[in-house]
Design a protein around this motif. Structure first.
Motif, PDB file in Angstrom:
ATOM      1  N   HIS A  31       2.512  -7.670  -8.283  1.00  0.00           N
ATOM      2  CA  HIS A  31       1.063  -7.588  -8.098  1.00  0.00           C
ATOM      3  C   HIS A  31       0.434  -8.211  -9.338  1.00  0.00           C
ATOM      4  CE1 HIS A  31      -2.988  -6.234  -7.511  1.00  0.00           C
ATOM      5  NE2 HIS A  31      -2.673  -5.581  -6.397  1.00  0.00           N
ATOM      6  N   GLU A 100      -6.355   1.448  -6.305  1.00  0.00           N
ATOM      7  CA  GLU A 100      -5.518   0.509  -5.561  1.00  0.00           C
ATOM      8  C   GLU A 100      -4.300   0.095  -6.370  1.00  0.00           C
ATOM      9  OE1 GLU A 100      -7.619  -2.825  -4.015  1.00  0.00           O
ATOM     10  OE2 GLU A 100      -9.067  -1.603  -2.891  1.00  0.00           O
ATOM     11  N   TRP A 104      -0.283   1.117  -5.685  1.00  0.00           N
ATOM     12  CA  TRP A 104       0.837   0.178  -5.563  1.00  0.00           C
ATOM     13  C   TRP A 104       1.993   0.574  -6.477  1.00  0.00           C
ATOM     14  CZ3 TRP A 104       3.633  -2.527  -2.741  1.00  0.00           C
ATOM     15  CH2 TRP A 104       4.575  -3.419  -3.263  1.00  0.00           C
ATOM     16  N   MET A 164       1.399  -5.088   1.975  1.00  0.00           N
ATOM     17  CA  MET A 164       1.413  -5.521   0.586  1.00  0.00           C
ATOM     18  C   MET A 164       2.440  -6.629   0.372  1.00  0.00           C
ATOM     19  SD  MET A 164      -0.957  -3.927  -1.122  1.00  0.00           S
ATOM     20  CE  MET A 164      -0.455  -4.210  -2.823  1.00  0.00           C
ATOM     21  N   GLU A 168      -0.559  -9.217  -0.448  1.00  0.00           N
ATOM     22  CA  GLU A 168      -1.213  -8.963  -1.720  1.00  0.00           C
ATOM     23  C   GLU A 168      -0.417  -9.447  -2.932  1.00  0.00           C
ATOM     24  OE1 GLU A 168      -4.250  -7.692  -2.276  1.00  0.00           O
ATOM     25  OE2 GLU A 168      -4.587  -7.671  -0.115  1.00  0.00           O
TER      26      GLU A 168
END
Length: 254
Positions: A31, A100, A104, A164, A168
Motif C-alpha cells: 500500500h 483505512e 489494511w 485491495m 488499491e
C-alpha cells in the motif's frame, strides 16, 4: 482481552507464525501510503527483522497481557502512530491513524496469521475462521480502528481483501526495498540456511500477482519444497513442548 478458549489465544500463540512476519510486512508496504510511512519513520533498511519483532512484541502484549499491560501497549502504539504523517511518492497526504490504513495493516496480520496457522499447524473450520475474525475486531479497536470501519463478518473481510489486492495496492520503490531487506538480509553465512527457509515460506505465501510483480523466483520445484516443509512442520509441532512451540507471553498467560 480474550482469554483461554479464544481462537485468538489458540492461533496467535503459535511461534511458527514468525514465518509469516515477512509476508505481512511486504503486503503492508504494497500500500503506497503505508510504504511512505514505513520509509520515513522506521529503520527497516537497517533492521527489518528487528522492526518485525518489535511489532510482534506489542501485539503479543495486547493479546496476552493482563488488562493493565494490554491497555498500556495499545496506548503506546496509538501514541507512536500519532506522529506518523506525510506525503507518499505521488505527493498524496497520509497519516498513520487513518482508519483505512490501520485497517489494511490489521488485515495483513489477520490474513497472514490464518494462512500460516492453516499451512503449518492445522486447518480451521469455516465457523472457527468466522469466530477468529470476530475476535480480531476487538483487537482492531485496540489499534484505534472504529468497529464501523471494519468488514461486518469474515465473508465481507474476504471480499475486502480481494478488492485491495485487485485495486488499491501497487509496488513502489519502498516495497521493493522492504522485500529485499526481508528476503536478503545481511547476516553471517551461518544464518543462511535459516534465511533460505524463511525466504521459501515468505515467497510461497505471498499472493501470486504481488510475487510476480516483485520478480521473486518461484516455480514447481520450490512449490514442492514448500509443501514438503509444511508437511514436516505439521507433523513435528504436536510433539514439541509448549516451551518451544508457544510464544513466551502466550505461555505466561496460560
Amino acid at each position: 482481552m480474550f482469554g483461554p478458549g479464544s481462537l485468538t489465544w489458540r492461533v496467535n500463540g503459535e511461534a511458527v507464525l514468525l514465518l509469516g512476519g515477512g509476508r505481512a510486512l511486504i503486503l503492508q508496504v504494497a500500500h503506497p501510503k503505508v510504504a511512505a510511512g514505513v520509509a520515513e519513520f522506521s529503520g527497516f533498511r537497517q533492521d527489518p527483522w528487528g522492526r518485525l519483532y518489535r511489532t510482534l512484541e506489542v501485539t503479543l502484549k495486547i493479546v496476552f497481557g493482563d488488562s493493565e499491560t494490554s491497555q498500556a501497549a495499545a496506548e503506546g502504539l496509538r501514541r507512536t502512530h500519532r506522529r506518523v504523517a506525510g506525503r507518499d511518492d505521488r505527493s498524496e497526504p497520509y497519516r498513520a491513524l487513518d482508519p483505512e490504513l490501520l485497517l489494511w495493516v490489521h488485515a495483513t496480520l489477520i490474513d497472514t496469521s490464518l494462512t500460516i496457522y492453516e499451512r503449518y499447524v492445522a486447518a480451521l473450520t469455516p465457523r472457527e475462521r468466522g469466530l477468529y475474525y470476530e475476535e480480531m475486531k476487538t483487537l482492531g479497536e485496540a489499534y484505534a480502528i472504529p468497529r464501523s470501519a471494519m468488514p461486518d463478518d469474515f465473508s465481507a473481510f474476504r471480499r475486502y481483501w480481494g478488492s485491495m489486492l485487485a485495486g488499491e495496492l501497487r509496488v513502489t520503490e519502498t516495497t521493493r526495498e522492504v522485500a529485499d531487506a526481508v528476503l536478503r538480509p545481511h547476516l553471517p553465512r551461518v544464518a543462511w540456511p535459516a534465511i533460505e527457509a524463511i525466504r521459501l515460506a515468505t515467497t510461497g505465501a505471498l499472493p501470486q500477482p504481488l510475487r510476480d510483480e516483485l520478480g521473486l523466483d518461484w516455480g514447481p520445484g520450490r512449490e514442492r519444497l514448500l509443501a514438503g516443509s509444511q508437511a514436516a512442520i505439521r507433523r513435528l509441532l504436536p510433539v514439541l513442548p509448549a516451551l518451544l512451540r508457544r510464544f513466551p507471553p502466550a505461555r505466561a498467560a496460560a
